[in-house]
Design an enzyme around this catalytic site. Structure first.
Site, PDB file in Angstrom:
ATOM      1  N   LYS A 245      37.895  26.833  -2.634  1.00 39.46           N
ATOM      2  CA  LYS A 245      39.648  26.575  -1.351  1.00 39.46           C
ATOM      3  C   LYS A 245      40.312  25.450  -2.440  1.00 39.46           C
ATOM      4  CE  LYS A 245      40.568  25.483   3.353  1.00 39.46           C
ATOM      5  NZ  LYS A 245      40.327  25.510   4.645  1.00 39.46           N
TER       6      LYS A 245
ATOM      7  N   SER B 159      42.713  27.831   8.191  1.00 41.54           N
ATOM      8  CA  SER B 159      43.605  27.967   6.649  1.00 41.54           C
ATOM      9  C   SER B 159      42.704  28.311   5.651  1.00 41.54           C
ATOM     10  CB  SER B 159      43.220  25.994   7.168  1.00 41.54           C
ATOM     11  OG  SER B 159      42.117  25.728   6.502  1.00 41.54           O
TER      12      SER B 159
ATOM     13  N   SER C 109      38.527  27.819  10.666  1.00 44.83           N
ATOM     14  CA  SER C 109      38.660  27.867   9.550  1.00 44.83           C
ATOM     15  C   SER C 109      38.395  29.294   8.264  1.00 44.83           C
ATOM     16  CB  SER C 109      39.771  27.249   8.694  1.00 44.83           C
ATOM     17  OG  SER C 109      41.146  26.331   9.344  1.00 44.83           O
TER      18      SER C 109
HETATM   19  N1  GLN Z   1      44.385  26.216  13.297  1.00 43.31           N
HETATM   20  C1  GLN Z   1      42.938  25.237  13.449  1.00 43.31           C
HETATM   21  C2  GLN Z   1      44.330  23.905  13.136  1.00 43.31           C
HETATM   22  O1  GLN Z   1      45.052  24.638  12.653  1.00 43.31           O
HETATM   23  C3  GLN Z   1      41.766  25.187  12.582  1.00 43.31           C
HETATM   24  C4  GLN Z   1      42.066  24.715  11.213  1.00 43.31           C
HETATM   25  C5  GLN Z   1      40.557  24.834  10.469  1.00 43.31           C
HETATM   26  O2  GLN Z   1      39.693  24.717  10.435  1.00 43.31           O
HETATM   27  N2  GLN Z   1      40.602  23.912   9.720  1.00 43.31           N
HETATM   28  O3  GLN Z   1      44.037  22.913  12.719  1.00 43.31           O
END
Ligand code: GLN
Length: 482
Positions: free
Chosen positions: A77, A152, A176
């Protein structure tokens, strides 16, 4: 070659039936082709290696034997710092930034023998559930290109599902890793908070961020995780994992008690997802598991607490992007404050700005107790709920995502509906406990994920349980690699 799991590919390299160079090139060519295809590709990668690393990594024992992971390529990532390689966290404010050092977890995996294949697209600073918040464009879901891959870690998940990488690293703050794994029909695991070093991970919300594997099967997840965990002097919240991560072998679930919380499996779950989830519970029973009802009474408040705590931490972590130290600096500013504000205005996307404003407000004097303090108390209640539940059951099962992959653009105009994507995953993040998502069926031709959560440091048992279920479910993900 592309059909081999990472475990099998590593074994083939070790026994000499496959060369690590050939293996790397096969994936490199696929990843590079996707990147070169631009709008016609999935847009999984923000950077792809030109060639395999020169030297095949040798085992740490120094006896010249090949390292355990035998040169198997790894997609990483974007938000993991990789020395001399762009590490932009999906943000314009870090466009072109090449850090002088490498994240501990990437360093460890390199020592174990993986080869950096590429950096994967993600929501900006890991804020999002659809990968539509990336400064480098949306990622498409390989099962249906009109749909999102989740976020994400959407680039990592889509790359693994599409066979552009054998496995990948992601991070999970509120879901995410698990949610994109679910939407892309692969395995994704968030380990116990603290078990993997965060050093060199571009921070979103430090008390929640945790790195983990995205893989095609549970054994690969165990193999990758084995080489990720461990204390790191550079991360004071990291600790030694109490045992080695074993390769899972369980085929039955006799005597395993699993709990299904009504709060995270009833109302709001799409019917097709519910059906696949119920069918999976039936399989668990056939394998010998006892299925019980459990209560997590505070879980419905997890999202509200998360959307105070995560933005609060983000507003503080993101204060460092001021145009002075890294990445973008706005040109033709009159004076220093003007340079700061213009840089942040131009460099951050809308969702990141929304979180910074929310977080700054929640932490401001006079409101701190009412918002941040209260959310912390809710967080404690949620952790206590899990602790109580784990007195009567070994694991908790829920759907990973309330819905299958949704259409691109469907939720971008409505942040609240986007936030609901993480309804089932955020409680485990707040409690710091490990959870894995495995594919458990299809609904309308799209993958459904099963989430299994366990007590802190139960990774080995969790992986075994996931493995037994995975075998029984025999999900076929090959359609996405076509
Ligand atoms: N979708 C969640 C957020 O927008 C979790 C994102 C994540 O786990 N990095 O914060």
């Amino acid at each position: 070659m592309i059909e081999l799991s990472a475990f099998d590919a590593a074994a083939a390299v070790r026994d000499g039936s496959l060369s690590s160079g050939e293996l790397f090139e096969a994936y490199r060519a696929r990843a590079a082709a996707d990147r070169a295809a631009g709008e016609d590709g999935l847009n999984c990668f923000t950077w792809v290696a030109d060639s395999a690393p020169d030297r095949a990594p040798a085992s740490a024992s120094g006896n010249g034997a090949p390292a355990a992971l035998s040169g198997v390529p790894l997609a990483v990532k974007d938000l993991f710092c990789t020395a001399g390689v762009p590490s932009q966290s999906g943000s314009r404010i870090l466009a072109g930034y090449e850090p002088p050092y490498t994240a501990t977890v990437v360093e460890r995996l390199t020592e174990a023998g993986t080869a950096l294949l590429g950096k994967t697209n993600q929501d900006e600073f890991a804020m999002g559930s659809s990968n539509e918040n990336s400064a480098f464009g949306a990622v498409l879901n390989p099962w249906d290109r009109t749909r999102v891959p989740g976020g994400s870690s959407g680039g990592s998940a889509a790359a693994v599902a599409a066979g552009l990488a054998p496995w990948a690293l992601g991070t999970d703050t509120g879901g995410s890793i698990r949610q994109p794994a679910s939407l892309c029909g692969i395995v994704g695991m968030k380990p116990t908070y603290g078990s993997v070093s965060r050093y060199g991970m571009i921070a979103f919300a430090s008390s929640l961020d945790q790195a983990g594997p995205l893989t095609r099967d549970v054994r690969d997840a165990a193999l990758l995780l084995r080489h990720m965990v461990g204390q790191d002097a550079c991360d004071a919240t990291s600790l030694e994992f109490p045992e080695e991560i074993a390769l899972p072998s369980a085929e039955r679930l006799d005597g395993v008690r699993v709990g299904v919380p009504e709060e995270l499996s009833g109302e709001g779950i799409e019917p097709g997802v519910s059906e696949a989830f119920q069918a999976t519970l039936a399989r668990a029973r056939e394998l010998g598991a006892e299925v019980h009802d459990v209560r997590l009474p505070h879980a419905p408040h997890a999202l509200s607490a998360y959307y105070v705590l995560a933005p609060a931490e983000a507003s503080s972590n993101l204060a460092r992007y001021d145009g002075v130290r890294y990445g973008l600096r706005a040109a033709d500013a009159d004076e220093l404050l003007d340079m700061y504000t213009r840089t942040r205005h131009d460099g951050f996307g809308a969702e990141v700005k929304r979180r910074i404003m929310l977080g700054t407000y929640a932490l401001s004097s006079g409101y701190y107790d009412a918002y941040y303090g209260r959310a912390q108390r809710v967080r404690t209640k949620i952790a206590e709920d899990f602790r109580a539940a784990f007195e009567t059951v070994d694991f908790i099962l829920t759907p990973t995502s309330p819905t299958v992959a949704f259409e691109l653009g469907e939720r971008t105009g409505d942040p609240l509906s986007m936030y609901l994507s993480d309804y089932c995953t955020v409680p485990m993040s707040l409690a710091g406990i490990p959870a894995i998502s495995i594919p458990c069926g299809l609904s309308e031709g799209l993958p459904v994920g099963l989430q299994i959560a366990g007590p802190a440091f139960s990774e080995n048992r969790l992986l075994d349980t996931a493995h037994a279920l995975e075998r029984a479910l025999s999900f076929d993900g090959s359609a996405a690699r076509a």
